[in-house]
Design a protein around this motif. Structure first.
Motif, mmCIF file in Angstrom:
data_model
loop_
_atom_site.group_PDB
_atom_site.id
_atom_site.type_symbol
_atom_site.label_atom_id
_atom_site.label_comp_id
_atom_site.label_asym_id
_atom_site.label_seq_id
_atom_site.Cartn_x
_atom_site.Cartn_y
_atom_site.Cartn_z
ATOM 1 N N LEU A 123 0.854 -1.188 0.000
ATOM 2 C CA LEU A 123 0.000 0.000 0.000
ATOM 3 C C LEU A 123 0.895 1.245 0.000
ATOM 4 C CD1 LEU A 123 -2.832 -0.869 2.551
ATOM 5 C CD2 LEU A 123 -2.705 -1.311 0.087
ATOM 6 N N CYS A 124 0.556 2.176 -0.856
ATOM 7 C CA CYS A 124 1.350 3.398 -0.987
ATOM 8 C C CYS A 124 0.450 4.614 -0.820
ATOM 9 C CB CYS A 124 1.990 3.472 -2.375
ATOM 10 S SG CYS A 124 3.039 2.070 -2.740
ATOM 11 N N PRO A 125 0.496 5.259 0.348
ATOM 12 C CA PRO A 125 -0.251 6.517 0.463
ATOM 13 C C PRO A 125 0.262 7.499 -0.598
ATOM 14 C CG PRO A 125 0.491 5.778 2.629
ATOM 15 C CD PRO A 125 1.160 4.899 1.610
ATOM 16 N N VAL A 126 -0.665 8.115 -1.344
ATOM 17 C CA VAL A 126 -0.261 9.069 -2.387
ATOM 18 C C VAL A 126 -0.909 10.419 -2.151
ATOM 19 C CG1 VAL A 126 0.257 7.459 -4.258
ATOM 20 C CG2 VAL A 126 -2.090 8.229 -3.922
ATOM 21 N N PRO A 127 -0.162 11.502 -2.453
ATOM 22 C CA PRO A 127 1.207 11.513 -2.958
ATOM 23 C C PRO A 127 2.194 10.971 -1.919
ATOM 24 C CG PRO A 127 0.251 13.751 -2.930
ATOM 25 C CD PRO A 127 -0.724 12.856 -2.297
ATOM 26 N N GLY A 128 3.336 10.466 -2.420
ATOM 27 C CA GLY A 128 4.319 9.887 -1.514
ATOM 28 C C GLY A 128 5.730 10.111 -2.019
ATOM 29 N N TYR A 129 6.663 9.355 -1.430
ATOM 30 C CA TYR A 129 8.100 9.538 -1.702
ATOM 31 C C TYR A 129 8.508 8.632 -2.858
ATOM 32 C CZ TYR A 129 13.153 9.401 -0.592
ATOM 33 O OH TYR A 129 14.526 9.456 -0.627
ATOM 34 N N ASP A 130 9.016 9.230 -3.917
ATOM 35 C CA ASP A 130 9.297 8.454 -5.139
ATOM 36 C C ASP A 130 10.269 7.297 -4.915
ATOM 37 O OD1 ASP A 130 11.322 10.304 -4.715
ATOM 38 O OD2 ASP A 130 11.585 10.843 -6.827
ATOM 39 N N ARG A 131 11.226 7.464 -4.005
ATOM 40 C CA ARG A 131 12.225 6.396 -3.855
ATOM 41 C C ARG A 131 11.651 5.159 -3.156
ATOM 42 N NH1 ARG A 131 17.253 8.530 -5.524
ATOM 43 N NH2 ARG A 131 17.312 10.787 -5.399
ATOM 44 N N PRO A 153 -3.024 8.246 6.012
ATOM 45 C CA PRO A 153 -3.746 7.581 4.927
ATOM 46 C C PRO A 153 -5.203 7.346 5.287
ATOM 47 C CG PRO A 153 -2.177 6.099 5.984
ATOM 48 C CD PRO A 153 -1.949 7.431 6.578
ATOM 49 N N ASP A 154 -6.059 7.305 4.284
ATOM 50 C CA ASP A 154 -7.480 7.030 4.506
ATOM 51 C C ASP A 154 -7.609 5.615 5.078
ATOM 52 O OD1 ASP A 154 -10.077 6.049 4.201
ATOM 53 O OD2 ASP A 154 -10.477 7.402 2.521
ATOM 54 N N MET A 155 -7.868 5.528 6.376
ATOM 55 C CA MET A 155 -7.816 4.233 7.052
ATOM 56 C C MET A 155 -8.983 3.325 6.683
ATOM 57 S SD MET A 155 -5.006 3.774 8.429
ATOM 58 C CE MET A 155 -5.441 2.195 9.147
ATOM 59 N N ASP A 156 -10.105 3.895 6.241
ATOM 60 C CA ASP A 156 -11.198 3.023 5.781
ATOM 61 C C ASP A 156 -10.721 2.227 4.571
ATOM 62 O OD1 ASP A 156 -12.813 3.961 7.764
ATOM 63 O OD2 ASP A 156 -13.849 5.439 6.493
ATOM 64 N N GLN A 157 -10.060 2.943 3.655
ATOM 65 C CA GLN A 157 -9.516 2.263 2.463
ATOM 66 C C GLN A 157 -8.480 1.213 2.873
ATOM 67 O OE1 GLN A 157 -7.539 4.618 -0.655
ATOM 68 N NE2 GLN A 157 -9.189 6.104 -0.554
ATOM 69 N N VAL A 158 -7.567 1.620 3.746
ATOM 70 C CA VAL A 158 -6.469 0.724 4.136
ATOM 71 C C VAL A 158 -7.036 -0.553 4.771
ATOM 72 C CG1 VAL A 158 -4.481 0.457 5.711
ATOM 73 C CG2 VAL A 158 -4.786 2.583 4.432
ATOM 74 N N GLU A 159 -7.933 -0.368 5.748
ATOM 75 C CA GLU A 159 -8.469 -1.545 6.464
ATOM 76 C C GLU A 159 -9.215 -2.468 5.520
ATOM 77 O OE1 GLU A 159 -9.049 0.562 10.842
ATOM 78 O OE2 GLU A 159 -10.658 0.613 9.360
ATOM 79 N N SER A 160 -9.979 -1.873 4.595
ATOM 80 C CA SER A 160 -10.772 -2.760 3.735
ATOM 81 C C SER A 160 -9.867 -3.481 2.729
ATOM 82 C CB SER A 160 -11.935 -2.012 3.068
ATOM 83 O OG SER A 160 -11.498 -1.373 1.929
ATOM 84 N N LEU A 161 -8.742 -2.875 2.349
ATOM 85 C CA LEU A 161 -7.836 -3.557 1.416
ATOM 86 C C LEU A 161 -7.072 -4.693 2.109
ATOM 87 C CD1 LEU A 161 -6.477 -0.390 -0.423
ATOM 88 C CD2 LEU A 161 -7.523 -2.341 -1.577
ATOM 89 N N VAL A 162 -6.522 -4.419 3.306
ATOM 90 C CA VAL A 162 -5.650 -5.436 3.932
ATOM 91 C C VAL A 162 -6.421 -6.621 4.505
ATOM 92 C CG1 VAL A 162 -3.747 -3.863 4.493
ATOM 93 C CG2 VAL A 162 -5.548 -4.241 6.177
ATOM 94 N N LYS A 163 -7.689 -6.421 4.792
ATOM 95 C CA LYS A 163 -8.398 -7.498 5.511
ATOM 96 C C LYS A 163 -8.683 -8.709 4.618
ATOM 97 C CE LYS A 163 -13.247 -5.877 5.504
ATOM 98 N NZ LYS A 163 -13.615 -6.390 4.229
ATOM 99 N N ASP A 164 -8.786 -8.492 3.301
ATOM 100 C CA ASP A 164 -9.158 -9.604 2.421
ATOM 101 C C ASP A 164 -8.044 -10.096 1.512
ATOM 102 O OD1 ASP A 164 -11.802 -9.643 3.289
ATOM 103 O OD2 ASP A 164 -12.327 -7.956 1.969
ATOM 104 N N ASP A 165 -6.982 -9.311 1.365
ATOM 105 C CA ASP A 165 -5.991 -9.655 0.338
ATOM 106 C C ASP A 165 -4.665 -10.083 0.972
ATOM 107 O OD1 ASP A 165 -4.350 -9.889 -1.820
ATOM 108 O OD2 ASP A 165 -4.811 -7.929 -2.698
ATOM 109 N N PRO A 166 -4.396 -11.395 0.986
ATOM 110 C CA PRO A 166 -3.157 -11.872 1.629
ATOM 111 C C PRO A 166 -1.900 -11.468 0.870
ATOM 112 C CG PRO A 166 -4.344 -13.690 0.579
ATOM 113 C CD PRO A 166 -5.211 -12.481 0.423
#
Ligand code: PMP
Length: 416
Positions: A123-131, A153-166
């Protein structure tokens, strides 16, 4: 003639005038200025040959996790115990890269599967650090952008992404004065990151605290301790927190440090031990002697602030006073760090950067703040005011404001 048309003609004339000038200004990267570097020149004098006997073991191989004095300093800076500290080489980027590399080839722990044998996404919060993004790209790690807000980062997005995708194994975070927006993670964000359920049991957060002591405002902002939060949440191995002195003393000749669980330190030491018998202990000692302690380091960073804060003021003043109208551009005034992000109208950022470059003003390439160099709205421009002196910065901001006005008004006029 409409107001926009009149203004556009004036900005177009200003742009043509700038074309005739011999401009050569580089504002692409967040490098400290010469004046800032000079703040640390005395560090070169702190080691004396007459004291060599006291530190004999530091002149030899060994002590791979870092000298005790440096561990004590960083333990204080990270607010963790000394057993939770590893002192790295001259760059935190190197440390982050090497951790990802080890996890790819060996997994995140003794009994974990190497990431190379699994699908890996970050997961990459954007905008972020290019390196950060370049590290992912170099290992074929798929990057998933998540929206950055002024409290992390938008934690609703983060939580819903990490909970289902190993396959989501990691996440980049710059928790304080984020690169490039200068936003800070709220306590709630930290708690949610520490507590969230992840489908991957080898999920790690790379907590890049590059600007942990780079305050510019009156208030000293502190982010909640992720390692402690993860320990309390029952996810003790999740947090990998890094920091360096690159923008405190000398970029490229500083020291980096990792704060994480003792288990992670032990495991990573066994892997890092394959590639080095120990980092530069004399540079560690030099830094400790130069700063003295955490208070000494804070005092040193106050001197950086005196140089940096007026530059952030210049950027803010020029954007406030020289833009055609506040509607054509949004920006924030960070309370620390190295960057200011401006958000222009959609589909204008690349043209602005390109036109600046034609005039002789180099700005961070548009898109660099997004994974794969692609900003879907083409609207984010990163300003790095540190390296220029105040007069050069004023000239740069003058030019940038003319170009923003010219390009965005042109767009508005076309769409009228
Ligand atoms: N992380 C962030 C967020 C940075 O902005 C930078 C420097 N631009 C780095 C890491 C690089 O740090 P180092 O010099 O310690 O490798």
């Amino acid at each position: 003639m409409t107001n926009i048309q009149e203004a556009l003609q004036s900005y177009s004339a200003q742009y043509d005038q700038l074309m005739k000038e011999d401009i050569n200004i580089d504002m692409t990267r967040g490098k400290p200025s010469g004046e800032q570097l000079a703040l640390s020149f005395e560090m070169l004098d702190v080691l004396k040959s007459k004291d060599a006997d006291t530190y004999l073991s530091y002149f030899n191989y060994g002590i791979p996790s870092g000298i005790p004095e440096a561990k004590a300093l960083f333990a204080d800076l990270f607010d963790v115990s000394q057993n939770e500290i590893y002192i790295g080489g001259n760059s935190s980027l190197n440390l982050m890269h090497d951790m990802v590399n080890k996890f790819m080839f060996y997994g995140v722990s003794e009994d974990a599967l190497p990431w190379k044998d699994q699908q890996v996404k970050f997961l990459c919060p954007v905008p972020g650090y290019d390196r950060h993004f370049t590290i992912c790209e170099s290992y074929g790690i798929e990057m998933i952008p998540v929206t950055m807000t002024d409290h992390g980062p938008d934690m609703d997005q983060v939580e819903s992404l990490v909970k289902d995708d190993p396959a989501i194994k990691g996440m980049w975070c710059v928790p304080l004065y984020s690169n490039p927006q200068g936003y800070n993670y709220s306590d709630e964000t930290v708690e949610r990151l520490a507590n969230m359920h992840t489908a991957a049991d080898d999920f790690r957060i790379i907590w890049d605290n590059a600007y942990g002591y780079h305050h510019l405002g009156e208030e000293v902002i502190k982010v909640k301790n992720l390692l402690h939060a993860c320990q309390s949440a029952g996810n003790p191995e999740r947090a990998l927190m890094v920091m360096s002195t690159s923008k405190m003393t000398f970029p490229g000749a500083g020291i980096s440090a990792l704060a994480t669980s003792e288990t992670n330190i032990k495991y990573l030491l066994s892997l890092f031990g394959v590639q080095t018998i120990g980092h530069d202990k004399l540079n560690q000692l030099r830094h400790v002697k130069f700063f003295g302690d955490k208070d000494g380091l804070i005092e040193h960073m106050r001197k950086h602030k005196e140089i940096m804060a007026p530059k952030f003021d210049v950027v803010d003043t020029y954007l406030s006073e020289k833009l055609y109208s506040p509607e054509i551009c949004k920006w924030n005034k960070p309370q620390g760090g190295y960057f200011i992000t401006i958000e222009v109208l959609d589909h204008c950022a690349s043209e602005i950067v390109e036109k600046c470059s034609v005039l002789g003003l180099k700005v961070t390439p548009a898109g660099a703040t997004h994974p794969y160099g692609k900003d879907p709205n083409d609207s984010v421009i990163r300003i790095a005011p540190s390296f220029l002196n105040v007069e050069e910065l004023k000239e740069a901001m003058d030019i940038l404001c003319v170009v923003i006005n010219y390009v965005t008004l042109n767009k508005l006029y076309e769409n009228q």
